[in-house]
Write an enzyme that holds these catalytic residues in place. Structure first.
Site, PDB file in Angstrom:
ATOM      1  N   GLY A 167     -50.569  48.974  58.651  1.00 32.23           N
ATOM      2  CA  GLY A 167     -50.939  47.580  58.860  1.00 32.23           C
ATOM      3  C   GLY A 167     -51.696  47.009  57.685  1.00 32.23           C
ATOM      4  N   ASP A 168     -52.603  47.792  57.116  1.00 35.06           N
ATOM      5  CA  ASP A 168     -53.366  47.347  55.954  1.00 35.06           C
ATOM      6  C   ASP A 168     -52.477  47.199  54.727  1.00 35.06           C
ATOM      7  OD1 ASP A 168     -56.371  47.386  56.725  1.00 35.06           O
ATOM      8  OD2 ASP A 168     -55.609  49.256  57.535  1.00 35.06           O
TER       9      ASP A 168
END
Length: 396
Positions: A167-168
């Site tokens: 996600g990052d």
């Protein structure tokens, strides 16, 4: 040859993964990245995962090509230094909870007045607006809200997370795309800057293919499917005689024909109902059963050799040791030999994307905490006496 981002100055106020990952990529292609860290402790990533002499080896990847300046942004003097740095920058990257910079006197209107050409990348869990904006959000939460976690794992079992902070990193990539588009816009519009608002959950959601269209048209909620890819057949992981798995993607119509010939299933090759993907999906269990029976008779290396010869996309599941010893990684410069501060050899990931004329490179190793504080502050006209006073007070 000048690098594509040479002459672009980036101020990185972010910590951990998303913001710093974006700045790393910009630095690899020539941007001058000044990373601002808290005095004493620095970016928490310095202590994440496996440590060598007290510092994460991950740090050697995430902060290469950056300069480190320590500033306690809770202090007014440090905030003023940060504003002076930003006034001279092209890009500001931050990934704090919305409102944090505003509390430090670095809201968008203030910064835009100081630097009308500023491009400000803001990465947060839920974005700068909306009812969830003030909630704390890490990548794992974004992955869940974006729909990825629900699809990860085996049917009927606890959903699992992807083994990296996807996600990052997806948010960082979207952020880099935004920065490059904003730089182009600035060139075409008299030097005007703008904000870029990236939310972790939206970056994941952007990867979710037909998830929402299928729900809206068919009222279908896509469910986890293990190693298969629902709606596309055949593509799965097949256990071989030696207990290892072959990943086989025979989902193209002509590829499927070659695959059935290889596993000696002419009946499945000749069946007109299986000529195209939609028909194969309806009988995927039969097809997967045939492929599994064939794979179980051979060791993985033999399976892959036969599939490669038949021009059928296939591969094995790589772990870190497989990657480190793979000749293709080396041939593509995706394994870079480097060293840590004490001379310990370390292998680092290579640089992507690969530009033919202006490729990225590693020009400086990841900095020690505050390594460039004096250098950068001196360039702002802050003399040694004042720096010494600030250091004694923990401001730098």
């Amino acid at each position: 040859m000048q690098k594509p981002l040479q002459g672009i100055k980036v101020i990185e106020l972010g910590q951990l993964i998303a913001g710093p990952f974006a700045a790393k990529m910009l630095g690899e292609f020539g941007a001058d990245v000044i990373k601002v860290e808290p005095p004493g402790s620095g970016d928490p990533l310095r202590k994440w995962r496996l440590l060598h002499d007290g510092t994460s080896v991950w740090w050697a990847v995430s902060s290469r090509n950056k300069r480190s300046v320590t500033l306690d942004l809770r202090e007014a003097e440090a905030q003023e230094v940060a504003r002076r740095l930003i006034a001279e920058a092209d890009v500001l990257i931050e990934n704090f909870r919305p409102g944090t910079l505003e509390g430090w006197g670095m809201d968008w209107e203030t910064l835009r007045a100081l630097n009308p050409g500023l491009i400000m990348l803001r990465v947060s869990g839920y974005g700068q607006t909306g009812p969830y904006r003030d909630r704390p959000g890490f990548g794992v939460i974004g992955e869940a809200m974006g729909g990825l976690r629900h699809l990860s794992g085996e049917p009927g079992r606890t959903p699992v997370r992807v083994g990296v902070s996807i996600g990052d990193s997806l948010s960082a990539l979207h952020g880099v795309i935004g920065v490059l588009m904003a730089l182009r816009h600035r060139e075409q519009n008299g030097g005007a800057g703008q904000q870029i608002d990236v939310a972790l959950y939206e970056s994941v959601f952007n990867m979710m293919e037909s998830l929402i269209p299928e729900y809206s048209v068919f009222d279908v909620v896509r469910e986890p499917a293990g190693s298969s890819l629902p709606g596309i057949a055949p593509t799965n992981a097949y256990r071989c005689r030696d207990g290892r798995y072959a990943l086989i993607a025979g989902n193209g119509d002509s590829i499927y024909q070659r695959l059935m010939a290889l596993i000696e299933r002419p009946d499945l090759a000749a069946d007109p109902a299986l000529a195209h993907n939609d028909g194969r999906v309806r009988q995927v269990e039969v097809i997967d059963g045939a492929i599994s029976a064939w794979a179980a008779q051979h060791d993985l290396d033999d399976v892959l050799a036969r599939l490669t010869e038949a021009r059928i996309p296939a591969g094995k599941i790589y772990n870190a040791a497989d990657i480190a010893s793979d000749p293709h990684y080396r041939a593509r410069d995706m394994l870079l030999d480097s060293h840590l501060d004490d001379g310990t050899p370390v292998t680092l990931p290579g640089i992507v994307p690969k530009l033919s004329v202006t490729p990225g490179s590693v020009e400086r190793p990841a900095p020690t905490l505050g390594q460039h504080t004096d250098e950068v502050l001196e360039s702002l006209g802050i003399d040694a006496e004042r720096r010494a006073q600030w250091r004694s007070r923990g401001i730098i």
